[in-house]
Write a protein that holds these residues in place. Structure first.
Motif, short mmCIF file in Angstrom:
data_model
loop_
_atom_site.label_atom_id
_atom_site.label_comp_id
_atom_site.label_asym_id
_atom_site.label_seq_id
_atom_site.Cartn_x
_atom_site.Cartn_y
_atom_site.Cartn_z
N GLY A 7 53.71 28.14 6.91
CA GLY A 7 53.99 29.40 6.25
C GLY A 7 53.96 30.55 7.24
N GLU A 8 53.73 30.22 8.52
CA GLU A 8 53.68 31.25 9.56
C GLU A 8 55.09 31.73 9.89
OE1 GLU A 8 50.83 32.50 10.63
OE2 GLU A 8 49.69 31.11 9.39
N ASP A 9 55.16 32.74 10.78
CA ASP A 9 56.48 33.30 11.09
C ASP A 9 57.28 32.34 11.98
OD1 ASP A 9 56.15 33.85 13.96
OD2 ASP A 9 54.87 35.52 13.38
N GLU A 10 58.58 32.63 12.08
CA GLU A 10 59.52 31.74 12.74
C GLU A 10 59.16 31.48 14.20
OE1 GLU A 10 62.85 29.29 13.23
OE2 GLU A 10 61.94 30.10 11.39
N ARG A 11 58.69 32.50 14.91
CA ARG A 11 58.42 32.33 16.33
C ARG A 11 57.25 31.37 16.56
NH1 ARG A 11 58.54 37.53 19.99
NH2 ARG A 11 58.67 35.84 21.51
N ILE A 12 56.22 31.45 15.71
CA ILE A 12 55.10 30.52 15.83
C ILE A 12 55.57 29.09 15.57
CG2 ILE A 12 52.89 29.81 14.83
CD1 ILE A 12 52.27 32.75 14.35
N LEU A 33 58.20 13.39 13.65
CA LEU A 33 57.28 14.48 13.32
C LEU A 33 58.06 15.64 12.72
CD1 LEU A 33 54.45 15.83 13.47
CD2 LEU A 33 55.07 16.59 15.78
N VAL A 34 57.59 16.10 11.54
CA VAL A 34 58.16 17.30 10.92
C VAL A 34 57.05 18.34 10.83
CG1 VAL A 34 59.14 18.28 8.81
CG2 VAL A 34 59.89 16.03 9.60
N LEU A 35 57.31 19.52 11.36
CA LEU A 35 56.33 20.60 11.33
C LEU A 35 56.63 21.50 10.14
CD1 LEU A 35 56.33 21.51 15.12
CD2 LEU A 35 54.80 19.94 13.91
N VAL A 36 55.57 21.83 9.38
CA VAL A 36 55.71 22.65 8.18
C VAL A 36 54.72 23.80 8.29
CG1 VAL A 36 55.63 22.69 5.67
CG2 VAL A 36 56.29 20.59 6.86
N VAL A 74 60.08 23.52 9.61
CA VAL A 74 60.54 24.26 8.43
C VAL A 74 59.43 25.09 7.81
CG1 VAL A 74 62.38 22.64 7.85
CG2 VAL A 74 60.07 22.23 6.99
N HIS A 75 59.87 26.10 7.07
CA HIS A 75 58.92 26.97 6.37
C HIS A 75 58.60 26.41 4.99
CE1 HIS A 75 58.79 30.33 9.18
NE2 HIS A 75 60.09 30.15 9.36
N VAL A 101 59.23 23.80 1.25
CA VAL A 101 60.31 23.04 1.88
C VAL A 101 61.33 22.64 0.82
CG1 VAL A 101 60.88 21.09 3.34
CG2 VAL A 101 58.62 22.16 3.52
N ALA A 102 62.59 22.93 1.09
CA ALA A 102 63.65 22.56 0.15
C ALA A 102 63.94 21.07 0.25
CB ALA A 102 64.92 23.35 0.46
N PRO A 103 64.19 20.39 -0.89
CA PRO A 103 64.50 18.96 -0.87
C PRO A 103 65.67 18.62 0.05
CG PRO A 103 64.08 19.69 -3.11
CD PRO A 103 64.10 20.91 -2.27
N ALA A 104 66.69 19.47 0.11
CA ALA A 104 67.85 19.20 0.98
C ALA A 104 67.42 19.17 2.44
CB ALA A 104 68.92 20.25 0.75
N ALA A 105 66.50 20.07 2.82
CA ALA A 105 66.03 20.10 4.20
C ALA A 105 65.23 18.83 4.52
CB ALA A 105 65.17 21.34 4.43
N LEU A 106 64.42 18.40 3.56
CA LEU A 106 63.66 17.17 3.75
C LEU A 106 64.60 15.98 3.95
CD1 LEU A 106 60.79 17.42 1.10
CD2 LEU A 106 60.55 17.38 3.58
#
Length: 405
Positions: A83-88, A78-81, A107-108, A111-116
């Motif tokens: 646009g909310e703030d970091e704490r959420i 599971l990858v969570l994506v 991730v916010h 999403v950067a390809p490297a992060a994916l």
């Protein structure tokens, strides 16, 4: 690898699909309606090896979807994506992990390809699935208070010990004593299956005294071997409400022939104090007898700032929730730094629980924590295993010198 993408924004889905295709992923199914994605998983929960989930969606939001994944016992990644703030985002991650889902990342957008690539691994890889986690809330066997009492009388409860080491140089400074039930037919029974029952039925005080006496005897044996180790024992509120408990402890320390300061009583107020004045009386007398007092699981439950003010603790144990992976979570790191700062300003020794990674160790050294405890150092073990472990740790300690020197 089969990927399932879920986001109510069609542009975000197209962008994510394009990025994943460039990374070599070919089996991608995307949904902009959570209900449709849920229908697919309801029919076949194994249809995807990985779910990339947006948190902010109308109808069924990401948090609700996490709950459904747990209900369906989804064993993919599971990858969570969001646009909310970091704490959420990090709170959602912790929630998913608490549901025992295999969270590969949070991730916010965008999403950067490297992060994916880092989170998903090679496109041709297969499902890893999560590491099975024992759920202590569901005991394998139901025990009775009478059976626990009989086990205490028969000496079936045994101690295991988890090492504590000084972060500055890796020196072994002590151990925490933990209890296991060596059941004659069920094998080794973990505390989650008997501690609460013992507390509810007035058995925790005799069990605590058994653990304490055995720990002191072991401390004596280590001392005869030339190792002066602090031996920490978890003490129940029931024991701390008994006014004669300090005299019992003092007598057992004398019998073991070890200095009182080598005994540390770890206090966790897991249940409300029935008699707070008696507890304060007992703990203050313990310090007068030079026995160490540690406030355990600091920052959780009832382990509070008021206790630090009112009780003469000389050690503060930071709960594992504020230690492990603190380097990757700014809110967790802030709480960790604040806890260590409080300990330092009050002249208390700081101990970090849940040190599992080199990155945990390095951050704690950087922040000036005194002592580390956790799987990075060692798992709990019987006393008989310590001789071998001491040698192994000394080798590791030398290897760690670039980090600890």
């Amino acid at each position: 690898m089969k990927l399932l993408l879920l986001d109510d924004e069609s542009f975000a889905l197209r962008l994510l699909t394009h990025q994943l295709t460039k990374l070599g992923f070919t089996e991608i199914v995307s949904f902009d309606e959570p209900a449709r994605a849920l229908d697919v998983l309801e029919q076949d929960v194994h249809c995807a090896d990985m779910v990339l989930l947006d948190l902010q969606m109308p109808g069924i939001d990401g948090i609700e979807f996490i709950r459904h994944l747990a209900r369906l016992r989804f064993h993919g990644g599971l990858v969570l994506v969001s646009g909310e703030d970091e704490r959420i985002l990090q709170t959602a991650r912790r929630l998913a992990e608490a549901h025992q889902l295999d969270v590969r990342g949070a991730v916010h957008k965008p999403v950067a390809p490297a992060a994916l690539s880092a989170m998903l691994g090679p496109a041709e890889s297969t499902r890893r699935g999560p590491t099975p986690v024992h759920n202590p809330a569901v005991p394998a066997t139901a025990y009775t208070p009478e059976r626990i009492a009989a086990g205490i009388a028969a000496g079936e409860f045994v101690n295991v010990y988890q090492p504590k080491v000084r972060l500055a140089d890796g020196e072994v400074t002590g151990v925490e004593t933990l209890v296991r039930w060596q059941h004659p037919t069920d094998g080794l029974v973990m505390p989650s299956q008997f501690i609460e029952l013992a507390e509810e039925h007035g058995l925790i005080d005799p069990l605590t005294r058994t653990i304490l006496v055995n720990a002191l005897e072991q401390g004596k044996r280590w001392r005869l071997e030339g190792r002066e180790l602090h031996v920490a024992v978890n003490i129940s509120m029931e024991s701390l409400s008994t006014l004669e408990f300090p005299d019992f402890v003092a007598a057992m320390v004398r019998a073991a022939g070890i200095p009182p300061h080598l005994l540390v009583l770890e206090v966790t107020e897991s249940r409300l104090m029935k008699n707070p004045l008696a507890v304060l009386d007992v703990l203050t007398r313990m310090r007068l007898k030079h026995v160490g007092l540690s406030i355990d699981d600091f920052g959780t439950g009832h382990s509070s700032l008021a206790q630090l003010r009112d009780i003469p603790f000389d050690e503060l144990k930071v709960d594992r929730r504020f230690v492990h992976q603190a380097h990757a979570d700014s809110a967790t790191r802030t709480i960790l730094e604040a806890s260590l700062g409080i300990a330092r300003q009050l002249g208390m020794r700081s101990v970090a629980e849940g040190v599992e990674l080199q990155s945990d160790w390095d951050l704690l050294r950087e922040l000036g924590c005194d002592v580390a405890q956790g799987y990075f150092v060692a798992r709990p073990m019987p006393a008989a295993a310590f001789t071998k472990w001491f040698g192994e740790w000394e080798t590791r300690r030398q290897a760690l010198r670039p980090s600890v020197a």
